[in-house]
Design a protein around this motif. Structure first.
Motif, PDB file in Angstrom:
ATOM      1  N   GLY A 121       0.837  -1.199   0.000  1.00 31.80           N
ATOM      2  CA  GLY A 121       0.000   0.000   0.000  1.00 31.80           C
ATOM      3  C   GLY A 121       0.866   1.240   0.000  1.00 31.80           C
ATOM      4  N   ASP A 122       1.118   1.807  -1.159  1.00 35.57           N
ATOM      5  CA  ASP A 122       2.101   2.886  -1.339  1.00 35.57           C
ATOM      6  C   ASP A 122       1.386   4.227  -1.434  1.00 35.57           C
ATOM      7  OD1 ASP A 122       4.414   4.273  -1.801  1.00 35.57           O
ATOM      8  OD2 ASP A 122       4.937   3.247  -3.673  1.00 35.57           O
ATOM      9  N   SER A 123       1.721   5.153  -0.519  1.00 30.69           N
ATOM     10  CA  SER A 123       1.048   6.451  -0.519  1.00 30.69           C
ATOM     11  C   SER A 123       1.910   7.487   0.188  1.00 30.69           C
ATOM     12  CB  SER A 123      -0.307   6.353   0.195  1.00 30.69           C
ATOM     13  OG  SER A 123      -1.048   7.549   0.097  1.00 30.69           O
ATOM     14  N   SER A 124       1.757   8.743  -0.200  1.00 34.18           N
ATOM     15  CA  SER A 124       2.422   9.822   0.523  1.00 34.18           C
ATOM     16  C   SER A 124       1.496  11.030   0.594  1.00 34.18           C
ATOM     17  CB  SER A 124       3.756  10.209  -0.124  1.00 34.18           C
ATOM     18  OG  SER A 124       3.580  11.063  -1.227  1.00 34.18           O
ATOM     19  N   ARG A 125       1.783  11.861   1.574  1.00 33.51           N
ATOM     20  CA  ARG A 125       0.925  13.019   1.824  1.00 33.51           C
ATOM     21  C   ARG A 125       1.779  14.178   2.329  1.00 33.51           C
ATOM     22  NH1 ARG A 125      -3.983  11.416   5.603  1.00 33.51           N
ATOM     23  NH2 ARG A 125      -4.012   9.635   4.168  1.00 33.51           N
ATOM     24  N   MET A 126       1.346  15.384   2.045  1.00 37.19           N
ATOM     25  CA  MET A 126       2.023  16.576   2.545  1.00 37.19           C
ATOM     26  C   MET A 126       1.415  17.014   3.872  1.00 37.19           C
ATOM     27  SD  MET A 126       4.442  17.327   0.401  1.00 37.19           S
ATOM     28  CE  MET A 126       4.913  18.913   1.103  1.00 37.19           C
ATOM     29  N   TYR A 127       2.268  17.650   4.700  1.00 40.21           N
ATOM     30  CA  TYR A 127       1.853  18.205   5.991  1.00 40.21           C
ATOM     31  C   TYR A 127       2.424  19.614   6.127  1.00 40.21           C
ATOM     32  CZ  TYR A 127       0.909  13.287   6.979  1.00 40.21           C
ATOM     33  OH  TYR A 127       0.439  11.991   6.910  1.00 40.21           O
ATOM     34  N   LEU A 128       1.648  20.485   6.755  1.00 38.17           N
ATOM     35  CA  LEU A 128       2.080  21.849   7.029  1.00 38.17           C
ATOM     36  C   LEU A 128       2.484  21.935   8.497  1.00 38.17           C
ATOM     37  CD1 LEU A 128      -0.822  23.804   5.261  1.00 38.17           C
ATOM     38  CD2 LEU A 128       1.342  23.009   4.258  1.00 38.17           C
ATOM     39  N   VAL A 129       3.657  22.486   8.771  1.00 39.27           N
ATOM     40  CA  VAL A 129       4.161  22.571  10.134  1.00 39.27           C
ATOM     41  C   VAL A 129       3.997  24.003  10.638  1.00 39.27           C
ATOM     42  CG1 VAL A 129       6.126  22.157  11.654  1.00 39.27           C
ATOM     43  CG2 VAL A 129       5.838  20.759   9.596  1.00 39.27           C
ATOM     44  N   GLY A 130       3.051  24.192  11.537  1.00 39.71           N
ATOM     45  CA  GLY A 130       2.842  25.522  12.096  1.00 39.71           C
ATOM     46  C   GLY A 130       2.330  26.517  11.077  1.00 39.71           C
ATOM     47  N   ASP A 131       2.881  27.720  11.130  1.00 37.22           N
ATOM     48  CA  ASP A 131       2.455  28.826  10.275  1.00 37.22           C
ATOM     49  C   ASP A 131       3.278  28.816   8.988  1.00 37.22           C
ATOM     50  OD1 ASP A 131       1.304  31.122   9.283  1.00 37.22           O
ATOM     51  OD2 ASP A 131       2.442  32.480  10.591  1.00 37.22           O
ATOM     52  N   GLY A 268     -10.922  11.682   5.709  1.00 40.73           N
ATOM     53  CA  GLY A 268     -11.065  12.864   4.864  1.00 40.73           C
ATOM     54  C   GLY A 268      -9.883  13.800   4.925  1.00 40.73           C
ATOM     55  N   ARG A 269      -8.740  13.316   5.393  1.00 42.23           N
ATOM     56  CA  ARG A 269      -7.528  14.143   5.456  1.00 42.23           C
ATOM     57  C   ARG A 269      -6.786  14.028   4.124  1.00 42.23           C
ATOM     58  NH1 ARG A 269      -5.962  12.550  11.760  1.00 42.23           N
ATOM     59  NH2 ARG A 269      -7.260  14.175  12.695  1.00 42.23           N
ATOM     60  N   HIS A 270      -7.345  14.663   3.124  1.00 37.04           N
ATOM     61  CA  HIS A 270      -6.818  14.526   1.763  1.00 37.04           C
ATOM     62  C   HIS A 270      -5.696  15.526   1.483  1.00 37.04           C
ATOM     63  CE1 HIS A 270     -10.184  11.900   1.290  1.00 37.04           C
ATOM     64  NE2 HIS A 270     -11.065  12.879   1.360  1.00 37.04           N
ATOM     65  N   CYS A 271      -5.899  16.775   1.896  1.00 39.27           N
ATOM     66  CA  CYS A 271      -4.927  17.843   1.632  1.00 39.27           C
ATOM     67  C   CYS A 271      -4.939  18.799   2.825  1.00 39.27           C
ATOM     68  CB  CYS A 271      -5.321  18.590   0.347  1.00 39.27           C
ATOM     69  SG  CYS A 271      -4.180  19.921  -0.124  1.00 39.27           S
ATOM     70  N   PRO A 272      -3.776  19.195   3.318  1.00 39.54           N
ATOM     71  CA  PRO A 272      -3.747  20.063   4.523  1.00 39.54           C
ATOM     72  C   PRO A 272      -4.279  21.471   4.212  1.00 39.54           C
ATOM     73  CG  PRO A 272      -1.546  19.851   3.576  1.00 39.54           C
ATOM     74  CD  PRO A 272      -2.434  18.902   2.810  1.00 39.54           C
ATOM     75  N   PRO A 273      -4.718  22.157   5.303  1.00 37.81           N
ATOM     76  CA  PRO A 273      -4.626  21.764   6.729  1.00 37.81           C
ATOM     77  C   PRO A 273      -5.642  20.683   7.070  1.00 37.81           C
ATOM     78  CG  PRO A 273      -5.765  23.869   6.514  1.00 37.81           C
ATOM     79  CD  PRO A 273      -5.270  23.513   5.138  1.00 37.81           C
ATOM     80  N   TYR A 274      -5.229  19.736   7.917  1.00 33.79           N
ATOM     81  CA  TYR A 274      -6.068  18.610   8.278  1.00 33.79           C
ATOM     82  C   TYR A 274      -6.858  18.906   9.536  1.00 33.79           C
ATOM     83  CZ  TYR A 274      -2.924  16.278   5.014  1.00 33.79           C
ATOM     84  OH  TYR A 274      -2.191  15.939   3.893  1.00 33.79           O
ATOM     85  N   ALA A 275      -8.126  18.478   9.533  1.00 37.28           N
ATOM     86  CA  ALA A 275      -8.976  18.672  10.710  1.00 37.28           C
ATOM     87  C   ALA A 275      -8.535  17.735  11.828  1.00 37.28           C
ATOM     88  CB  ALA A 275     -10.421  18.403  10.324  1.00 37.28           C
TER      89      ALA A 275
END
Length: 275
Positions: A121-131, A268-275
């Motif tokens: 199961g190959d997947s990657s996602r972006m995350y935003l760190v702080g501001d 539903g955490r598809h694209c940040p910002p994530y709830a």
């Protein structure tokens, strides 16, 4: 000429350049592995914060996979010694977890591949760190749009070139660079297999998309030019011009009517910002 073969769902077939066509058992295996990958990426969302240590995030990936009966496919792969890749800011892909801490304003890609019951199961996602600055947030948004536009182009009767052409057109309208040095790939019982899924190209070219094909779509989009280089560690790829880079990845399968996403977020955490 492209060769297609009916996949043996019970055993690993050779990496011989053929494109495997999977049946219901293969799709079922990929759904389970893909869901686990998505659950791991979901669980990381509240942990990717200023001060987080990337090695600690890697441990979460490892432990969640093992607890679910999976093993991280990257662990030991060609000598790689970690359970995921963590790529920060100008790192395009294959960033190595370490004692580095995340800083306010970073953008981070985390790439996981749990191997569950013989399926990757190959997947990657972006995350935003702080501001995170607006230009970085916009790059992340457009990269996700590129992924979904590419998936929308993955239809039976179309061609692999349709995917790359759609991604390239959208990214270049924003004056971003599309990385060519790395691409998507066939996936399933093998971690990396045929076909190569390039994220730029010309519509109507390349192998025909047929029901049963399973592969990743994983556009890497740079704020600057497309060129990358590999650091001395032999893994970490960075932008040559030190511009920011973003990536999203899904594992997908071609169906009789369209395209199934195996690694979609259950929360539903598809694209940040994530709830």
């Amino acid at each position: 000429m492209t060769d297609y073969v009916i996949a043996d769902e019970t055993d690993i077939q050779p990496r011989d350049g053929t494109i495997k066509l999977h049946g219901p058992a293969g799709f079922a295996g990929m759904r389970k592995a893909g869901r686990l990958a998505a659950e791991i990426l979901d669980a990381l969302a509240p942990l990717v914060v200023p001060g987080a240590v990337t090695a600690d995030l890697d441990a979460v990936v490892r432990d969640m996979g093992l607890a679910a009966g999976a093993i991280p496919a990257t662990l030991g792969y060609r000598g790689y010694t970690h359970s995921c890749c963590i790529s920060i800011n100008h790192v395009v892909c294959h960033g190595i977890p370490s004692d580095r801490t995340l800083r306010d304003g970073d953008i981070v890609n985390i790439d996981v591949t749990p191997l569950l019951d013989g399926w990757h199961g190959d997947s990657s996602r972006m995350y935003l760190v702080g501001d995170v600055p607006l230009k970085a947030r916009r790059l992340v948004e457009v990269t996700y749009e590129c992924l979904m536009i590419g998936i929308a182009a993955a239809r039976p009767g179309g061609h692999l070139g349709d995917i790359g052409a759609a991604i390239q057109a959208h990214a270049e309208r924003q004056r971003y660079g599309v990385v060519r040095d790395f691409c998507g790939h066939g996936v399933g019982r093998l971690f990396h297999d045929s076909p190569e899924v390039v994220h730029a190209g010309r519509a109507g070219t390349g192998p025909e998309l047929k029901p049963g094909m399973i592969f990743t779509i994983e556009p890497m989009i740079n704020l600057g030019k497309p060129a990358v280089k590999i650091l001395d560690d032999g893994w970490t790829a960075v932008t040559r011009d030190r511009s920011l880079s973003a990536q999203f990845e899904h594992s997908v399968g071609i169906t009789e009517t369209g395209c199934e996403i195996f690694t979609e977020s259950p929360l539903g955490r598809h694209c940040p910002p994530y709830a």
